[in-house]
Design a protein around this motif. Structure first.
Motif, PDB file in Angstrom:
ATOM      1  N   ALA A   1      54.014  45.820   8.871  1.00 53.03           N
ATOM      2  CA  ALA A   1      53.768  46.893   7.907  1.00 53.03           C
ATOM      3  C   ALA A   1      55.041  47.585   7.455  1.00 53.03           C
ATOM      4  CB  ALA A   1      52.809  47.916   8.509  1.00 53.03           C
ATOM      5  N   SER A   2      56.134  47.408   8.175  1.00 56.35           N
ATOM      6  CA  SER A   2      57.342  48.183   7.882  1.00 56.35           C
ATOM      7  C   SER A   2      58.411  47.370   7.159  1.00 56.35           C
ATOM      8  CB  SER A   2      57.929  48.718   9.195  1.00 56.35           C
ATOM      9  OG  SER A   2      58.271  47.643  10.062  1.00 56.35           O
ATOM     10  N   ALA A   3      58.011  46.297   6.468  1.00 52.09           N
ATOM     11  CA  ALA A   3      58.998  45.466   5.779  1.00 52.09           C
ATOM     12  C   ALA A   3      58.454  45.009   4.433  1.00 52.09           C
ATOM     13  CB  ALA A   3      59.352  44.256   6.651  1.00 52.09           C
ATOM     14  N   ASP A   4      59.358  44.547   3.556  1.00 52.50           N
ATOM     15  CA  ASP A   4      58.930  43.963   2.287  1.00 52.50           C
ATOM     16  C   ASP A   4      59.368  42.497   2.173  1.00 52.50           C
ATOM     17  OD1 ASP A   4      61.626  44.264   2.005  1.00 52.50           O
ATOM     18  OD2 ASP A   4      61.525  45.551   0.233  1.00 52.50           O
ATOM     19  N   ARG A   5      60.061  42.007   3.191  1.00 56.56           N
ATOM     20  CA  ARG A   5      60.371  40.587   3.325  1.00 56.56           C
ATOM     21  C   ARG A   5      60.334  40.261   4.815  1.00 56.56           C
ATOM     22  NH1 ARG A   5      66.112  39.757   0.720  1.00 56.56           N
ATOM     23  NH2 ARG A   5      65.175  41.154  -0.829  1.00 56.56           N
ATOM     24  N   TRP A   6      59.985  39.029   5.108  1.00 50.09           N
ATOM     25  CA  TRP A   6      59.707  38.705   6.508  1.00 50.09           C
ATOM     26  C   TRP A   6      60.309  37.347   6.876  1.00 50.09           C
ATOM     27  CZ3 TRP A   6      56.387  40.454   2.857  1.00 50.09           C
ATOM     28  CH2 TRP A   6      55.789  41.698   3.074  1.00 50.09           C
ATOM     29  N   SER A   7      60.838  37.277   8.075  1.00 46.72           N
ATOM     30  CA  SER A   7      61.265  36.025   8.679  1.00 46.72           C
ATOM     31  C   SER A   7      60.371  35.813   9.906  1.00 46.72           C
ATOM     32  CB  SER A   7      62.742  36.083   9.095  1.00 46.72           C
ATOM     33  OG  SER A   7      63.112  34.894   9.766  1.00 46.72           O
ATOM     34  N   LEU A   8      59.498  34.824   9.827  1.00 44.51           N
ATOM     35  CA  LEU A   8      58.523  34.574  10.884  1.00 44.51           C
ATOM     36  C   LEU A   8      58.920  33.332  11.668  1.00 44.51           C
ATOM     37  CD1 LEU A   8      55.254  34.972   8.758  1.00 44.51           C
ATOM     38  CD2 LEU A   8      56.513  36.769   9.970  1.00 44.51           C
ATOM     39  N   VAL A   9      58.989  33.464  12.972  1.00 46.60           N
ATOM     40  CA  VAL A   9      59.229  32.317  13.856  1.00 46.60           C
ATOM     41  C   VAL A   9      57.926  32.028  14.590  1.00 46.60           C
ATOM     42  CG1 VAL A   9      60.559  31.380  15.774  1.00 46.60           C
ATOM     43  CG2 VAL A   9      61.653  32.942  14.137  1.00 46.60           C
TER      44      VAL A   9
END
Length: 471
Positions: free
Chosen positions: A449-457
């Motif tokens: 909820a606290s981001a506008d871009r994400w790096s998911l592993v």
């Protein structure tokens, strides 16, 4: 089996005198009594066959309607690459299997795949009476299900369990079931092998192999020893044609017995939890460990605070036997634990740094710590539409993943959701979001909820991959 006897003729009395005695040729004779002439399995079959039942199931399936016109290249040129599938429709699917009465009040055991997804289950007894059956409990991880029919107090013929650990290769057996729906059928053979693993993808495996003919429809039927006891539940065949070629497999009675006992306890099927995992000791591993031959399971991870840990088992130990029975791969080890009941103990023969010693492990139920906290993620973020949960040994065992894993796992993905469009799949485990390790669902929601871009592993099976997303 053929026995070959080689006889060597040696000249000279001295050599003949020193030669070992020549074995006498076995004498053949005709049957000497009426009983020998009429040697038959009929008395055994008459006694046990009434305890083997037919199981008919029906279930509703949704299938897409297909227009035959769309399979014609002439029509497809006008419609381009539109899918030939139409609106889904419902149809009734029927299947046939077998089962075994193991309690006189109507408790029946069969394969889970016989009744999986069924909306109606009908049990037909040997005397052609039919009863509607209800599922007491089922365990897809070992392909067993326990059913019950209402006998109105009538006591039914049933089979007692044989100790499957006492069965030997070469023992005579009969298989009873309803192959291809032709009616109750009896086939005869021997035990061809024991402890077979790698058959399908079930968790706990140590199949009995037999050459008694087993065919489709035999699933859930009985493999019976000459004393009239249940040695196993017929479950699978190796075939290239769809019919029997003499390689059939049955789930051993000891695993069936522990499954039934757990199911009848009223809390579903609960199996003992070991709390450690390992790998097969290959020739190369045996040489590096200083062992004289391959065998056993090399422990590579132990759950802190679990039964194996409390017993003193450590990573690097090699487990050779469980209660005196050899275990040669992780599935065989899990099978041995699965045949025991909650509250029991098992004794392990372990090698550590070249030294043999015994460990006693107290078996308990897998704990649900932390609570699973199932949550469907929402909002403007890449995992919206995914249902996630905290992994615990109990939850991992329930969904069929590694019970030593921790963290957050994808349980379900809604069709057409952002998570679905990113090919997120049930069973994926979330490792990191924006470089931060994910340990619980609550922490995951805050990071998303606290981001506008994400790096998911994410981890899928043994593979780890990264998704970089901006919505």
């Amino acid at each position: 089996m053929h026995r070959f006897l080689k006889v060597f003729l040696v000249a000279g009395s001295l050599l003949a005198a020193c030669a070992p005695p020549v074995l006498a040729q076995p004498q053949t004779r005709v049957p000497g009594s009426e009983a020998e002439i009429r040697l038959t399995f009929a008395p055994l079959v008459k006694r046990v066959a009434p305890a083997v039942v037919n199981i008919y199931t029906r279930r509703v399936e949704r299938v897409a309607q297909t227009s035959p016109l769309m399979n014609d290249p002439f029509f497809r040129q006008f419609f381009g690459n539109l899918s030939p599938q139409g609106q889904p429709r419902e149809r009734i699917a029927r299947s046939l299997g077998s089962g075994v009465i193991i309690e006189p009040d109507g408790v029946i055991v069969t394969n889970n795949h016989v009744i999986d997804g069924a909306t109606e289950i009908v049990v037909a007894l040997a005397d052609r009476r039919e009863f509607e059956a209800k599922v007491v409990a089922a365990d897809p991880h070992v392909d067993l299900a326990v059913l019950r029919i209402d006998t109105k107090g009538e006591k039914l013929p049933h089979l007692e369990f044989r100790d499957s650990d006492d069965i030997e290769v070469g023992d005579l057996v009969v298989a009873i079931g309803d192959p291809f729906g032709v009616g109750q059928t009896v086939t005869q053979g021997i035990i061809s092998g024991l402890g077979r693993t790698g058959i399908g993808d079930l968790d706990a495996q140590s199949y009995i192999q037999t050459d008694a003919a087993i065919n489709p429809g035999n699933s859930g039927g009985a493999l019976v020893t000459m004393d009239g006891k249940l040695a196993g539940i017929n479950s699978a065949i190796f075939t290239k044609s769809g019919g029997s070629i003499g390689i059939g497999f049955a789930i051993p009675a000891n695993l069936v017995s522990s499954t039934v006992a757990s199911a009848l306890a009223g809390k579903g099927i609960k199996r003992p939890w070991f709390g450690a995992q390992g790998e097969t000791v290959t020739f190369e591993l045996a040489r590096s460990l200083g062992l004289d031959r391959p065998g056993g399971v090399l422990i590579n991870a132990v759950y802190r605070g679990g039964p194996a840990d409390r017993a003193g088992l450590k990573a690097g130990d090699v487990v050779l036997t469980v209660d005196g029975r050899e275990v040669n791969d992780p599935r065989a080890l899990k099978f041995r634990i699965s045949t025991r009941r909650l509250g029991e103990t098992v004794k392990l023969d372990v090698i550590r740094e070249g030294r043999h010693f015994d460990l006693t492990v107290a078996l308990v139920e897998a704990p649900e710590t932390p609570p699973r906290d199932l949550t469907q993620l929402q909002g403007n973020q890449p995992l919206a539409g995914a249902t996630v949960g905290n992994l615990s040994p109990a939850f991992a065992e329930e969904i069929g993943t590694d019970t030593l894993d921790r963290g957050v796992i994808i349980v379900k993905v809604a069709d057409g959701s952002p998570a679905d469009r990113l090919n997120i799949q049930p069973g994926d485990r979330l490792v990191k979001v924006n470089g931060k390790t994910i340990e619980a669902v609550s922490g995951l929601q805050k990071l998303l909820a606290s981001a506008d871009r994400w790096s998911l592993v994410l981890k899928r099976g043994s593979q780890q991959y990264t998704l970089n997303v901006r919505l």
